[in-house]
Write a protein that holds these residues in place. Structure first.
Motif, mmCIF file in Angstrom:
data_model
loop_
_atom_site.group_PDB
_atom_site.id
_atom_site.type_symbol
_atom_site.label_atom_id
_atom_site.label_comp_id
_atom_site.label_asym_id
_atom_site.label_seq_id
_atom_site.Cartn_x
_atom_site.Cartn_y
_atom_site.Cartn_z
ATOM 1 N N LYS A 1 16.200 1.272 -1.241
ATOM 2 C CA LYS A 1 15.901 0.456 -0.167
ATOM 3 C C LYS A 1 15.244 0.773 0.739
ATOM 4 C CE LYS A 1 16.909 -3.663 2.453
ATOM 5 N NZ LYS A 1 17.834 -4.859 2.761
ATOM 6 N N LEU A 2 14.080 0.603 1.124
ATOM 7 C CA LEU A 2 13.160 1.138 2.233
ATOM 8 C C LEU A 2 12.742 -0.050 3.072
ATOM 9 C CD1 LEU A 2 12.005 3.612 3.636
ATOM 10 C CD2 LEU A 2 9.831 3.127 2.271
ATOM 11 N N PRO A 3 13.640 -0.141 4.350
ATOM 12 C CA PRO A 3 12.889 -0.980 5.394
ATOM 13 C C PRO A 3 11.586 -0.718 5.865
ATOM 14 C CG PRO A 3 15.040 -0.298 6.054
ATOM 15 C CD PRO A 3 14.470 0.626 4.769
ATOM 16 N N ALA A 4 10.929 -1.909 6.296
ATOM 17 C CA ALA A 4 9.501 -1.958 6.993
ATOM 18 C C ALA A 4 9.939 -1.032 8.136
ATOM 19 C CB ALA A 4 9.144 -3.402 7.117
ATOM 20 N N VAL B 1 0.849 -1.116 -0.106
ATOM 21 C CA VAL B 1 -0.048 -0.074 -0.183
ATOM 22 C C VAL B 1 0.892 1.182 0.115
ATOM 23 C CG1 VAL B 1 -1.737 1.055 1.494
ATOM 24 C CG2 VAL B 1 -1.590 -1.397 1.349
ATOM 25 N N LEU B 2 0.570 2.218 -0.748
ATOM 26 C CA LEU B 2 1.301 3.450 -0.804
ATOM 27 C C LEU B 2 0.957 4.282 0.440
ATOM 28 C CD1 LEU B 2 3.156 5.170 -2.662
ATOM 29 C CD2 LEU B 2 1.312 6.100 -3.835
ATOM 30 N N THR B 3 1.871 4.600 1.274
ATOM 31 C CA THR B 3 1.979 5.113 2.610
ATOM 32 C C THR B 3 2.408 6.457 2.264
ATOM 33 O OG1 THR B 3 3.583 4.180 3.454
ATOM 34 C CG2 THR B 3 1.608 3.320 3.711
ATOM 35 N N GLU B 4 2.206 7.125 3.417
ATOM 36 C CA GLU B 4 3.049 8.472 3.435
ATOM 37 C C GLU B 4 4.585 8.172 3.332
ATOM 38 O OE1 GLU B 4 2.472 12.222 6.147
ATOM 39 O OE2 GLU B 4 0.532 11.459 5.625
ATOM 40 N N ARG B 5 5.023 7.143 4.170
ATOM 41 C CA ARG B 5 6.190 6.953 4.027
ATOM 42 C C ARG B 5 7.080 6.426 2.918
ATOM 43 N NH1 ARG B 5 9.129 2.516 6.314
ATOM 44 N NH2 ARG B 5 11.239 3.210 7.395
ATOM 45 N N SER B 6 6.267 5.722 2.095
ATOM 46 C CA SER B 6 6.747 5.362 0.865
ATOM 47 C C SER B 6 6.675 5.980 -0.438
ATOM 48 C CB SER B 6 6.031 4.070 0.563
ATOM 49 O OG SER B 6 4.674 3.817 0.456
ATOM 50 N N GLN B 7 5.911 7.277 -0.281
ATOM 51 C CA GLN B 7 5.721 8.270 -1.223
ATOM 52 C C GLN B 7 7.066 8.762 -1.636
ATOM 53 O OE1 GLN B 7 2.368 9.127 -2.291
ATOM 54 N NE2 GLN B 7 3.298 9.861 -4.147
ATOM 55 N N PRO B 8 7.931 9.176 -0.605
ATOM 56 C CA PRO B 8 9.143 9.474 -1.248
ATOM 57 C C PRO B 8 10.048 8.524 -1.934
ATOM 58 C CG PRO B 8 8.894 10.255 1.108
ATOM 59 C CD PRO B 8 7.925 9.504 0.654
ATOM 60 N N LEU B 9 9.915 7.320 -1.803
ATOM 61 C CA LEU B 9 10.500 6.327 -2.564
ATOM 62 C C LEU B 9 9.981 6.493 -3.922
ATOM 63 C CD1 LEU B 9 12.011 3.558 -2.323
ATOM 64 C CD2 LEU B 9 9.962 2.578 -1.922
ATOM 65 N N VAL B 10 8.853 6.769 -4.160
ATOM 66 C CA VAL B 10 8.287 6.757 -5.681
ATOM 67 C C VAL B 10 9.010 7.955 -6.058
ATOM 68 C CG1 VAL B 10 6.247 7.161 -6.728
ATOM 69 C CG2 VAL B 10 6.182 5.633 -5.009
ATOM 70 N N GLN B 11 9.000 9.093 -5.477
ATOM 71 C CA GLN B 11 9.745 10.339 -5.833
ATOM 72 C C GLN B 11 11.051 9.967 -6.249
ATOM 73 O OE1 GLN B 11 8.331 12.787 -7.140
ATOM 74 N NE2 GLN B 11 6.439 11.949 -6.465
ATOM 75 N N ALA B 12 11.921 9.278 -5.247
ATOM 76 C CA ALA B 12 13.195 8.912 -5.587
ATOM 77 C C ALA B 12 13.344 8.131 -6.855
ATOM 78 C CB ALA B 12 13.963 8.332 -4.312
ATOM 79 N N THR B 13 12.455 7.124 -6.999
ATOM 80 C CA THR B 13 12.608 6.309 -8.102
ATOM 81 C C THR B 13 12.432 7.115 -9.412
ATOM 82 O OG1 THR B 13 11.258 4.393 -7.024
ATOM 83 C CG2 THR B 13 11.188 4.527 -9.390
ATOM 84 N N ARG B 14 11.501 8.048 -9.462
ATOM 85 C CA ARG B 14 11.271 9.023 -10.551
ATOM 86 C C ARG B 14 12.407 9.732 -10.755
ATOM 87 N NH1 ARG B 14 9.934 14.121 -12.135
ATOM 88 N NH2 ARG B 14 8.097 14.056 -13.629
ATOM 89 N N GLU B 15 13.187 10.492 -9.944
ATOM 90 C CA GLU B 15 14.482 11.210 -10.129
ATOM 91 C C GLU B 15 15.518 10.101 -10.609
ATOM 92 O OE1 GLU B 15 15.045 14.030 -10.054
ATOM 93 O OE2 GLU B 15 12.966 14.508 -9.617
ATOM 94 N N ALA B 16 15.719 8.996 -10.174
ATOM 95 C CA ALA B 16 16.674 7.767 -10.667
ATOM 96 C C ALA B 16 16.144 7.542 -12.122
ATOM 97 C CB ALA B 16 16.672 6.676 -9.832
ATOM 98 N N VAL B 17 15.117 7.512 -12.545
ATOM 99 C CA VAL B 17 14.746 7.031 -13.919
ATOM 100 C C VAL B 17 14.778 8.178 -14.801
ATOM 101 C CG1 VAL B 17 12.658 6.375 -15.249
ATOM 102 C CG2 VAL B 17 12.891 5.077 -13.191
ATOM 103 N N LEU B 18 14.490 9.401 -14.297
ATOM 104 C CA LEU B 18 14.802 10.635 -14.962
ATOM 105 C C LEU B 18 16.109 10.803 -15.374
ATOM 106 C CD1 LEU B 18 13.319 12.934 -16.093
ATOM 107 C CD2 LEU B 18 13.871 14.292 -14.085
#
Lengths: 224, 475
Positions: free
Chosen positions: B445-448, B355-372
């Motif tokens: 990597k984002l630990p639980a 589930v996309l939580t507030e905590r994993s949102q930055p992970l998505v953003q970081a992924t975006r930057e890396a892909v970009l």
């Protein structure tokens, strides 16, 4: 199985049959294939494919997963129809489909690998060589399916066929990340041959595992 | 404008009063009272009720072939997007899809035949809510009927000359007919073709009971005019006639039924075809036209083709996993967006989901930057691999570009340092960048979340430093 998995030129050409219902795609694919690959014939339907493979006895069959004709079974049906030849002829599934059911069903029927149609000419040539050499070919997506089906963690399961070893998990993970076999070998400090062994073992498990619901996980992928 | 006259699903007998009330904008109770009261004037209310019952369609059913369908068809597509390769969707007869498509297929054939409408929609949704209410009222109704019967008998006792010989059989016939017709409404609702097995015995029983009552009533009338000795032969005769008629009509009815089924299947297919056609027109044909226009620019063509491919795939395979608000969907979305922007293929493989939580949102953003970053500098197809496990979520972004020296990232290169490494550090995760001449891989990597709330402000700088130094070795 030959000793050299990725030979160049010197060895006799690999004889293949291309099975796909789109003539344009077939000709494009033939043009893309590298040297050392000899296209014996083509087929566009299930019946044509079975006839061509039986008559020509190629080393490798490039097989589209979705094919017209037959009883609607597509590539799966072609492999079933050529079951007697599986020892000498190897099938490499080729598909545009992303659906896990399609991919896994054709692998379980006996295909030695699966690649998407968007693969480069170089990639497909390499894949054909690998399959001809008796190895398995996994695309990143197929590796992803495998990880999804078998689970990414090591769990205790009675049947050894129902789970991947730690090493196999690592190999699958790297392939899913887009690593080539060579890169996987380098990353894990093992030989390319060992990587191939692992991938073949995973393929065997995918084909033989008693997890008949292997295709079902796609529908109910668990949320963590 | 008043609502159309339909029989309501919130019903006691057949939903006539409720439908009428809705149509007129009156109170249901009032309509019911009037109906009951008027029944005492030579049974006017009863006749009126029966009249409406026969002629007015149930809510959700179109009165004339197709008249009601356009609206149904119009709002249906959003609900039921076609699942081409999921055969399960095709045999859900009586479900929302065939119901909407086959709307009114049978109604034109006359309600007198009754079953005609049963092939139509009637949606299984109707009638569940009102039923519970109806149960209690139904008992009241039965009580009232008994009361009326009792008072009639009483009146008879006191010498009131009532033609009981006529009233009783008529009442029996009426009850039987009501029973049978109620049953019909029920099957209409469920769709005669797939009445759930559990309902069936009860429904059949009711139907048979209704018929039996009618037959008995008729027999009583017949016997009343003659003598009781005639009863047995009369019964035999009527049964014989019924059997004969049944025998003659059965094949015809069967054929009729099959034709209807066929027509219905044809309609469904047609509707599906139309939907596919409409979709292909809106998507694929438009894109093909665009591609022809842009033939000069390979990058544009690739971009258009990729975007179209993605859209079509999504439509055809309708990934069950593709639920909004999950990590995998979010990652796929940002990758799709970048693919569109830059025309470089970004292949996403996702294993597991979270589930996309507030905590994993930055992970998505970081992924975006890396892909970009990969898309901008590598110029090769990019592989993104997302693995969500119970203990951690990992994302790998790999390209085969020329690579760069990670140590020599200029301090002003905000993209990597801040958007990827910093972002991951702030949420308690880590980011590694491994680059060589044969390509670059960014490992996130984002630990639980075990220690409750995430790390905040003051610690920011420290964690970042710790992370850039002691890069956890992968594998």
């Amino acid at each position: 199985m030959t000793e050299q998995p990725t030979p160049a030129g010197a060895t006799p050409p690999i004889r293949i049959v291309v099975v796909d219902d789109h003539a344009i795609f077939r000709s494009g694919l033939k043009a893309d294939l590298g040297a050392g690959i000899d296209v014996l014939g083509e087929a566009g339907t299930v019946e044509e494919a079975i006839a061509a493979v039986t008559a020509l006895r190629p080393d490798v069959v490039l097989l589209d997963v979705h094919l017209p004709g037959g009883r609607g079974g597509g590539g799966r049906e072609v492999i079933a129809g050529c079951a007697a030849l599986l020892a000498s002829t190897r099938f490499l599934a080729l598909s545009v489909s992303d659906a896990a059911e399609d991919v896994v069903s054709v692998i379980r029927a006996g295909a030695r690998g699966y690649v998407t149609k968007s693969i480069s000419g170089e990639g497909i040539t390499d894949a054909i060589r690998r399959v001809a050499g008796g190895d398995a070919v996994f695309s990143p997506r197929l590796a992803g399916f495998v990880l999804d089906a078998f689970g990414t963690a090591e769990v205790a399961v009675e049947d050894e066929l129902d789970r991947l070893s730690a090493r196999e998990l690592e190999v699958m993970r790297l392939i899913a990340r887009g690593y080539s076999y060579k890169e996987v070998a380098k990353e894990l400090f093992i030989s390319v041959k060992t990587v191939e062994t692992h991938v073949s073992a995973v393929l065997r498990k995918l084909q033989l595992s008693s997890r008949h619901e292997l295709t079902r996980w796609a529908a109910d992928r668990r949320l963590l | 404008m008043a609502a159309r006259l339909y029989r309501s699903s919130d019903r006691i007998i057949a939903g006539v009063c409720a439908g009428l009330a809705e149509h007129l904008g009156w109170n249901v109770g009032l309509v019911r009272a009037i109906m009951v009261a008027s029944s005492f004037f030579f049974g006017a209310g009863i006749f009126l009720y029966a009249w409406f019952w026969v002629l007015v369609p149930v809510a959700g059913e179109s009165p004339l072939g197709g008249a009601g369908t356009p609206s149904a068809a119009a709002d249906a597509p959003s609900e039921r997007r076609l699942k081409l390769f999921r055969p399960a969707a095709a045999d859900g007869s009586g479900g929302p899809l065939p119901g909407a498509a086959g709307g009114g297929s049978g109604t034109g054939l006359g309600d007198a035949f009754g079953t005609g409408a049963a092939f139509g929609p009637g949606g299984p949704l109707a009638g569940r809510g009102g039923r519970r209410v109806a149960l209690g009222v139904r008992e009241l109704l039965a009580g009232a009927a008994l009361l009326v019967a009792a008072s009639l008998l009483l009146g008879n006792q006191f010498g009131l000359d009532l033609p009981l010989g006529t009233i009783i059989p008529l009442a029996v016939i009426g009850t039987g007919a009501v029973l049978a017709w109620m049953q019909l409404d029920e099957t209409r609702r469920a769709g005669l073709l797939n009445v759930a097995g559990a309902d069936k015995p009860w429904g059949v029983l009711r139907f048979i009971a209704g018929i039996a009552l009618v037959v008995v009533g008729v027999l009583i009338i017949v016997a009343g005019s003659g003598s009781w000795e005639l009863l047995a032969p009369a019964m035999l005769a009527s049964l014989g006639v019924l059997a004969g008629v049944g025998l003659v009509l059965a094949p015809w009815a069967l054929k009729f039924w099959r034709d209807l089924q066929q027509e219905r299947a044809g309609r469904i297919r047609e509707a599906e075809r139309a939907e596919i056609g409409a979709h292909l027109h809106d998507s694929v044909l438009q894109t093909l036209a665009l591609i022809q226009k842009r033939a000069g620019s390979p990058q544009d063509v690739t971009r258009l083709a990729r975007a179209q491919e993605r859209e079509l795939r999504e439509w055809i395979y309708q990934d069950a996993a593709r639920s909004p608000g999950t990590l995998a969907t979010a990652v796929k979305d940002v990758c799709a967006e970048l693919e569109d922007l830059h025309g470089t293929a970004v292949e996403v493989v996702a294993v597991g989901d979270a589930v996309l939580t507030e905590r994993s949102q930055p992970l998505v953003q970081a992924t975006r930057e890396a892909v970009l970053n990969a898309v901008r500098h590598a110029g090769t197809p990019v592989s993104v691999y997302l693995e969500a496990r119970a203990d951690a979520v990992e994302v790998f972004i790999k390209d085969r570009g020329p690579g760069f020296d990670t140590a020599a990232i200029a301090p002003d290169r905000l993209g990597i340092r801040e958007s990827v490494v910093g972002r991951m550090a702030r949420i308690g995760g880590s980011a590694d960048i491994v680059s060589s001449a044969s390509g670059t891989e960014v490992r996130l990597k984002l630990p639980a979340d075990r220690n409750g709330p995430e790390k905040t402000g003051p610690e920011k700088a420290n964690t970042e430093k710790a992370n850039t130094e002691g890069t956890p070795q992968h594998d």
